[in-house]
Design an enzyme around this catalytic site. Structure first.
Site, mmCIF file in Angstrom:
data_model
loop_
_atom_site.group_PDB
_atom_site.id
_atom_site.type_symbol
_atom_site.label_atom_id
_atom_site.label_comp_id
_atom_site.label_asym_id
_atom_site.label_seq_id
_atom_site.Cartn_x
_atom_site.Cartn_y
_atom_site.Cartn_z
ATOM 1 N N HIS A 1 37.252 70.291 49.382
ATOM 2 C CA HIS A 1 35.948 70.158 48.740
ATOM 3 C C HIS A 1 34.953 71.130 49.342
ATOM 4 O O HIS A 1 35.033 71.481 50.509
ATOM 5 C CB HIS A 1 35.418 68.726 48.894
ATOM 6 N N ALA B 1 26.392 52.517 65.078
ATOM 7 C CA ALA B 1 25.337 51.875 64.284
ATOM 8 C C ALA B 1 25.755 50.505 63.753
ATOM 9 O O ALA B 1 24.936 49.792 63.188
ATOM 10 C CB ALA B 1 24.951 52.781 63.127
#
Lengths: 398, 600
Positions: B278, B300
């Site tokens: 990509h 996180a």
């Protein structure tokens, strides 16, 4: 040009020519193609000039690799260029030497992001900028910020505005000027690197063409053939050799799935055995998958690894037809079956998508016929396990 | 602020305009609609060039989807209804045609862009355009968006009906799937389905540098969606969007469990960072690497797998969706053979012939011949009395114009050669073309273009004169401005009472210019029929400009002449046969030899 390489590095010669036009100060460097006769290319240079010679092939850290030669006389140029050519480089650049105060060297770079054009800059600059990374600030290219940066770097604000405008209009994605030498009204752009948006070639013709693209990698013959194939295809075809003597070769489909499968080999600790990375996607034709597979098999056959496996894997495709793409793969395997069998290669398959039942049956029959069969699976085998049997076959399961 | 809202989309009755055509994807959307039990296909129109319909299957039944050249040309009701777009055109055209569609469709909610290779700057421009209109777009290079049982936009979920079912995409579940990669979104959907779950919605963001629909926007939508209980996120190396994802979780804006895999740790094997499949998949800086992003997500509070297997195992361990526990019973859609033709004129129904929707005998009983003729030419039953009367008059008027005209002469010669009725008639008909009888359509083209582009008659006349071209529908051998053609007077009377009469007025404007140059350059029968017919079709019958343009294109304006004059040709054939004079031959005096000139 490979359609699917959105960002392309262009030659420093072209980047400086574009900037020279933007700044109404025509660029005075000469681009050298070492594959062409040198005499005519050097003829226009003044006999008594002092010059800089550097490789112009999108190589980073040229100075540290000895790919820049400073303060040369005209008589020395031919020899310098031949030396660089002997190290595998084809394109060089010759510029008049601009003696300057190294304290006036700064860093300046432009990039695109969602909010517009952003500028990174530092009062420091030159080859050691990475050691002074914390001195680099980043700001969006608003008129006020341009004023501020111009003041900081002691360059005219018109100079920055002109570069910013050309950066935008020429579909450049990234532009780095390092060092930039502040020099009153006449700043010097000593080294310039630029990446352009390869997808905008049809819109940026007055600035650059695909002929300006530069890479520094020496491609293997197989990589070259696949790059050619990709340039004329609507599908995506990518191929890179990691280790020419690798044991595991990957024939993968899908931009994302191909990374997952290659990751899987690496995550299990066998990255050093990987021969290649590559992928085909976007529903290539039978002829295209044949051509692609053929080159991959040629790489595999060249590898000196004792035991070798081919992993044919991919996710459950949305629209790429498994039967059609596999028929090209099968034709290539049929073509090289004897050589593959004589090297003891085994083939492991995991794939899904339109016409998967038919496609998987065809490849199973082909591999059985030639004695190459490892295992063939559909989507019932978890994708992460598509390399398990191949690694077990090599006797390297962790 | 994102406009991507799942609750809104769940309530939507999808009406999709497809820009460009991709038969596999379009058929798969219709299969989805059919299997989900929708009353009608979600795709209402295709924007493409070179044809006016495309054929697909809705279940076992064949259906046609209308094709228009541009979004502006869609019928107004369709423009009002359309709420989604799917763009499958090439990357180069994406900016222009997406922008045109956004402008033309007032009730658009969102869309998906399939093409790869959209220039980065175009993507950024599109984002600004979409945001200012309150529209979301997934892509570029997105395989689309799906809410099980509700809407499938693009290839997502696969293009085979079998895969849609195996992936449990017909009834809603609880796992949102978000992926930069189109192949992987499908792979993960399948893993969700095989582990006893189903997806609440899934979207492919596309692997380009600047995805228009960001991971951040999708995660917030998943958080707000009551059906979604957990989020599966697939990302790749390159770009820094995952830091925004980490921030959402860390700051508590997203509280639902987020499972993730960031592909690309293999990049470390390369001496120089490679460009993976990509466009975005290249880590130029450490922060863009798969390993750094995985660490940041885990820190996180995201469950980011170090391996893909870990990620899939975490999905499998989510609380199961009740209805997804059973085996999938795959239904096969049995289709009739695709017809070799489509036909809008007539077909058999219950052993009767239906013509334009009416049983043949009733059709013949209730309609005059003129009405039948014009209805058959237009492919639908007409309603205008004025049009019917005009057609009737033309059919009577055009029946013959003396035995001297080329078509009649050819018919007579063929009759005297002893050929049969159809051969003689055909030789007469084959004479019809630009110089004989076929000028009506050309005249219609001229009048139509003139009105369409508000050309000033004087300019048209000057332009054609400069190119030394005749104007079709203008000029007569006998009649002049001071000795008008009585037939033309009668024809023009038919459009006299129309409020606009734009085509007749334009033709008369041209005539005023040409007769000023030369008295016999008057509006002739061809030109008058073309102009009056255009006006009647437009004003009395309500045909759109696009329909008129198509009639010109398919040469419909010549039909009345061909039909009526066939009667005249047959009359001349019978007449010649009755007199039976024998084979016709010219004599030498009828042919003037040309001497080849000696002086060069």
């Amino acid at each position: 040009m490979n359609r699917h390489m959105a960002r392309q590095k262009i030659s420093e010669f072209r980047a400086k020519s574009i900037l020279g036009r933007a700044l109404a100060k025509p660029y005075d460097g000469v681009s050298i193609d070492t594959a062409a006769p040198l005499d005519t290319q050097l003829a226009a240079l003044a006999d008594d000039g002092r010059y800089v010679v550097k490789v112009d092939q999108a190589v980073k850290k040229r100075m540290k690799q000895g790919l820049v030669k400073l303060d040369r006389s005209k008589a020395q140029l031919a020899e310098d260029i031949q030396e660089l050519a002997s190290r595998g480089f084809r394109y060089c650049l010759i510029e008049p030497l601009h003696p300057h105060d190294s304290a006036a060297e700064h860093y300046l770079a432009f990039a695109h992001d969602r909010d517009g054009t952003s500028i990174a800059f530092s009062k420091q600059g030159g080859i050691d900028i990475e050691d002074a990374a914390e001195s680099v600030q980043q700001l969006v290219a608003t008129p006020e910020n341009l004023e501020h940066i111009a003041h900081e770097l002691a360059v005219p604000v018109d100079f920055l505005t002109a570069i910013r405008d050309t950066f935008d209009n020429s579909y450049t994605s990234f532009l780095e000027i390092n060092p930039l030498v502040s020099n009153g009204d006449n700043p010097l752009l000593l080294d310039v690197a630029a990446e352009v948006d390869g997808e905008a070639a049809h819109l940026a013709r007055e600035y650059w063409t695909t002929a300006d693209f530069r890479t520094f990698r020496n491609q293997t013959p197989e990589e070259k053939v696949i790059a050619e194939l990709a340039s004329t295809s609507r599908a995506s075809l990518r191929y890179e050799v990691i280790n020419p003597d690798g044991a595991i070769f990957l024939l993968l489909s899908g931009g994302g799935a191909s990374i997952v499968v290659a990751d899987e080999v690496n995550n299990r600790g066998f990255g050093t055995l990987l021969g290649n990375y590559g992928e085909y996607s976007g529903n290539p034709s039978e002829a295209e998958t044949f051509g692609y597979t053929e080159q991959l098999l040629l790489s595999l056959l060249k590898s000196s690894a004792k035991e070798k496996v081919l992993v044919i894997a991919g996710g459950v495709a949305n629209f790429t037809d498994v039967r059609t793409t596999f028929s090209g793969v099968i034709r290539a395997i049929d073509t090289y079956a004897d050589k593959l069998a004589s090297q003891g290669v085994k083939v492991f398959v995991r794939r899904g998508g339109p016409h998967e039942v038919e496609g998987l049956a065809l490849i199973q029959a082909c591999l059985e016929k030639h004695g190459l069969l490892g295992e063939v699976h559909g989507p019932e085998l978890p994708m992460a396990d598509s390399v398990s049997a191949a690694l077990a076959h090599l006797g390297v399961t962790a | 602020m994102s406009h991507f809202d799942i609750a809104t989309l769940r309530k939507l009755e999808p009406v999709v305009v497809c820009i460009g055509s991709h038969p596999g994807i379009i058929q798969s959307m219709l299969d989805f609609d059919f299997l989900a039990g929708h009353a009608r296909p979600s795709i209402a129109a295709i924007i493409a060039n070179g044809r006016s319909i495309e054929r697909y299957f809705y279940g076992e039944r064949e259906v046609v989807i209308p094709v228009y050249a541009t979004a502006q040309e869609l019928p107004e009701s369709l423009r009002e209804q359309a709420n989604l777009i799917l763009n499958v055109a090439s990357g180069r055209r994406v900016l222009a045609n997406t922008q045109a569609a956004i402008e033309a469709l007032p009730n658009l909610v969102g869309g998906s862009i399939f093409a790869e290779g959209v220039p980065e700057r175009h993507a950024i421009q599109l984002q600004h355009i979409a945001e200012s209109r309150g529209v979301w777009l997934s892509g570029p290079a997105s395989v689309g968006f799906i809410i099980p049982g509700i809407v499938k936009l693009s290839a997502i979920g696969g293009i085979e009906a079998r895969h849609l079912q195996l992936s449990r995409l017909l009834a809603p579940g609880s796992v949102a799937v978000v992926s930069s990669s189109g192949g992987m979104v499908n792979e993960i959907i399948r893993s969700v389905a095989t582990s006893g779950h189903a997806v609440s919605f899934a979207v492919a963001l596309g692997g380009e540098r600047f995805p228009l629909l960001t991971p951040e926007a999708v995660l917030l939508a998943a958080e707000a969606d009551p059906n979604t209980k957990a989020i599966a996120y697939f990302g790749e190396l390159g770009g820094e969007d995952e830091y925004a994802v980490a921030e959402l979780v860390k700051s508590g804006k997203v509280t639902k469990p987020v499972l993730a895999y960031i592909a690309g740790s293999v990049s470390d094997l390369f001496a120089v960072p490679p460009q993976f499949g990509h466009a975005k998949a290249m880590a130029s800086r450490k922060a863009e690497s798969a390993v750094a992003k995985t660490e940041a997500l885990n820190a996180a509070g995201v469950h980011a797998g170090k391996t893909y297997g870990e990620f899939i195992a975490a999905i499998a361990a989510l609380p199961k969706d009740d209805h997804a526990a059973s085996e999938v019973d795959v239904k096969t859609i049995v289709r009739q053979e695709s017809g070799l033709f489509v036909n809008g004129i007539s077909h058999d129904k219950d052993n009767d012939v239906q013509i334009l929707g009416q049983e043949l005998l009733q059709f013949a009983d209730e309609n005059s011949f003129a009405k039948i003729v014009i209805s058959m030419i237009l492919g639908k039953q007409t309603r205008s009395q004025e049009l019917e009367e005009f057609v009737d008059f033309c059919l009577r008027l055009l029946v013959d114009h003396g035995p001297y005209v080329s078509g009649a002469v050819n018919t007579m010669i063929t009759a005297r050669a002893g050929r049969d009725l159809v051969s003689a008639l055909s030789s007469g008909l084959l004479t019809i073309g630009p110089r004989f009888g076929g000028a009506i359509n050309q005249a219609a083209a001229t009048w139509f273009d003139g009105v369409e582009h508000t050309v000033i008659p004087a300019e048209l006349v000057e332009e054609l004169a400069a190119r030394k071209q005749y104007i079709a529908g203008i000029g007569h051998r006998k009649y002049r401005a001071d000795r008008p053609d009585p037939r033309v007077q009668r024809l023009l009377a038919f459009s006299e009472n129309l409020p606009k009469r734009s085509y007749t007025n334009f033709a008369l404007g041209v005539e005023a210019e040409t007769t000023a140059k030369k008295a016999n350059l008057i509006l002739n029968v061809d030109g008058a029929i073309a102009a009056v017919l255009l006006d009647l079709l437009h004003e009395s019958e309500g045909l759109s400009k696009a329909e008129l343009a198509q009639l010109v294109d398919i040469e419909a304006f010549n039909a009345l002449f061909v039909l009526s004059r066939s009667v005249g040709f047959m009359a001349h054939y019978f007449d010649q046969r009755r007199h039976d004079e024998g084979l016709f031959r010219l004599s030498p005096k009828d042919i003037t030899p040309i001497e080849i000139s000696e002086h060069n």
